[in-house]
Write a protein that holds these residues in place. Structure first.
Motif, PDB file in Angstrom:
ATOM      1  N   ASN A 116       9.109  -4.504  -3.758  1.00 34.34           N
ATOM      2  CA  ASN A 116       7.707  -4.213  -4.200  1.00 34.34           C
ATOM      3  C   ASN A 116       7.758  -3.807  -5.516  1.00 34.34           C
ATOM      4  O   ASN A 116       6.808  -3.259  -6.041  1.00 34.34           O
ATOM      5  N   ARG A 123       9.051  -0.962  -6.913  1.00 30.76           N
ATOM      6  CA  ARG A 123       8.512   0.264  -7.371  1.00 30.76           C
ATOM      7  C   ARG A 123       9.382   1.492  -6.955  1.00 30.76           C
ATOM      8  O   ARG A 123      10.226   1.336  -5.859  1.00 30.76           O
ATOM      9  N   LEU A 170       8.919   4.895  -4.546  1.00 34.04           N
ATOM     10  CA  LEU A 170       7.937   5.762  -3.788  1.00 34.04           C
ATOM     11  C   LEU A 170       8.498   7.246  -3.871  1.00 34.04           C
ATOM     12  O   LEU A 170       9.522   7.352  -3.781  1.00 34.04           O
ATOM     13  N   ASN A 185      -0.269   1.177  -9.655  1.00 29.40           N
ATOM     14  CA  ASN A 185      -0.938   1.757  -8.376  1.00 29.40           C
ATOM     15  C   ASN A 185      -0.162   1.273  -7.199  1.00 29.40           C
ATOM     16  O   ASN A 185       0.756   0.474  -7.550  1.00 29.40           O
ATOM     17  N   PHE A 186      -0.509   1.861  -5.981  1.00 28.06           N
ATOM     18  CA  PHE A 186       0.052   1.560  -4.820  1.00 28.06           C
ATOM     19  C   PHE A 186      -0.149   0.142  -4.280  1.00 28.06           C
ATOM     20  O   PHE A 186       0.696  -0.480  -3.491  1.00 28.06           O
ATOM     21  N   SER A 187      -1.268  -0.766  -4.787  1.00 31.76           N
ATOM     22  CA  SER A 187      -1.758  -1.868  -4.166  1.00 31.76           C
ATOM     23  C   SER A 187      -1.461  -3.103  -5.225  1.00 31.76           C
ATOM     24  O   SER A 187      -2.228  -4.140  -5.122  1.00 31.76           O
ATOM     25  N   VAL A 206       3.503   6.740  -7.052  1.00 28.48           N
ATOM     26  CA  VAL A 206       4.292   5.356  -7.298  1.00 28.48           C
ATOM     27  C   VAL A 206       4.916   5.559  -8.691  1.00 28.48           C
ATOM     28  O   VAL A 206       4.186   5.753  -9.790  1.00 28.48           O
ATOM     29  N   ASN A 256       1.038  -1.134  -0.046  1.00 34.13           N
ATOM     30  CA  ASN A 256       0.056  -0.231   0.088  1.00 34.13           C
ATOM     31  C   ASN A 256       0.953   1.269  -0.077  1.00 34.13           C
ATOM     32  O   ASN A 256       2.085   0.964  -0.031  1.00 34.13           O
ATOM     33  N   ALA A 257       0.362   2.396   0.006  1.00 34.31           N
ATOM     34  CA  ALA A 257       1.141   3.651   0.053  1.00 34.31           C
ATOM     35  C   ALA A 257       2.070   4.022   1.256  1.00 34.31           C
ATOM     36  O   ALA A 257       2.696   4.779   1.201  1.00 34.31           O
ATOM     37  N   ASP A 289      11.805   0.960  -3.571  1.00 37.03           N
ATOM     38  CA  ASP A 289      11.073  -0.152  -2.623  1.00 37.03           C
ATOM     39  C   ASP A 289      11.165  -1.145  -3.320  1.00 37.03           C
ATOM     40  O   ASP A 289      10.386  -1.860  -4.047  1.00 37.03           O
ATOM     41  N   ALA A 314       1.982   8.157   3.926  1.00 37.97           N
ATOM     42  CA  ALA A 314       1.696   7.730   2.783  1.00 37.97           C
ATOM     43  C   ALA A 314       2.591   8.372   1.626  1.00 37.97           C
ATOM     44  O   ALA A 314       2.759   9.675   1.755  1.00 37.97           O
TER      45      ALA A 314
END
Length: 166
Positions: A91, A93, A95, A116-118, A111, A67-68, A88, A107
């Motif tokens: 994950n 990504r 951030l 998206n964040f999820s 990203v 998540n964010a 990150d 948060a």
């Protein structure tokens, strides 16, 4: 090795960045980034802020759906024009925080590398999707800038991504 997370402990730190005022450290195995509001002048100075976790004593993973606010094995940090960038790594990504955080667990604002964040991330890198696109990342380990461009070392895809604007 002490695995406990505190405001003075690090476990496998992988990167450090400073803007001349703040000090930021990627605390990789605690799945977080520590921020000092002023560059420490004494040994074992406690960090002021933690991101990637809700507080200084937590170091858990959010499962396979990030998540964010979460991080998994961050390995790169960079500060540019008042913004904080975090690779990150696990994950897949980067951030982006539009301001250097002053509160624990905040948060990210943006990203890169994921839609998206999820977006679900398989913890087994050999089972992750390997289709490489201009907007995807696989294990980014470093992020830096020259003030105009943003550079991301995309380890899993054997490339460096260059964003023409920050």
């Amino acid at each position: 090795v002490n695995a406990n997370a505190t405001n003075t402990s690090l476990r496998n730190p992988q990167a450090v960045a400073s803007d001349g005022v703040h000090l930021v450290v990627a605390d990789t195995d605690h799945n977080r980034v520590l921020i000092w509001n002023h560059i420490p002048t004494s040994n074992n100075a406690p960090a002021d802020v933690v991101i990637g976790q809700k507080d200084f004593v937590s170091f858990s993973l959010p499962g396979n759906t990030p998540n964010a606010q979460s991080m998994r094995g961050p390995q790169g940090v960079w500060i540019q024009n008042g913004k904080l960038y975090v690779a990150d790594t696990q994950n897949n990504r980067v951030l982006v925080f539009n301001h250097i955080p002053t509160t624990n667990g905040v948060a990210a604002d943006l990203v890169l590398g994921q839609p998206n964040f999820s977006t679900y991330v398989n913890p087994d890198i050999s089972q992750q999707l390997t289709s490489t696109t201009a907007s995807s990342m696989l294990s980014p380990v470093s992020v830096t800038s020259d003030g105009i461009h943003l550079f991301v070392s995309d380890l899993g895809n054997n490339r460096v991504l260059i964003f023409s604007t920050i």
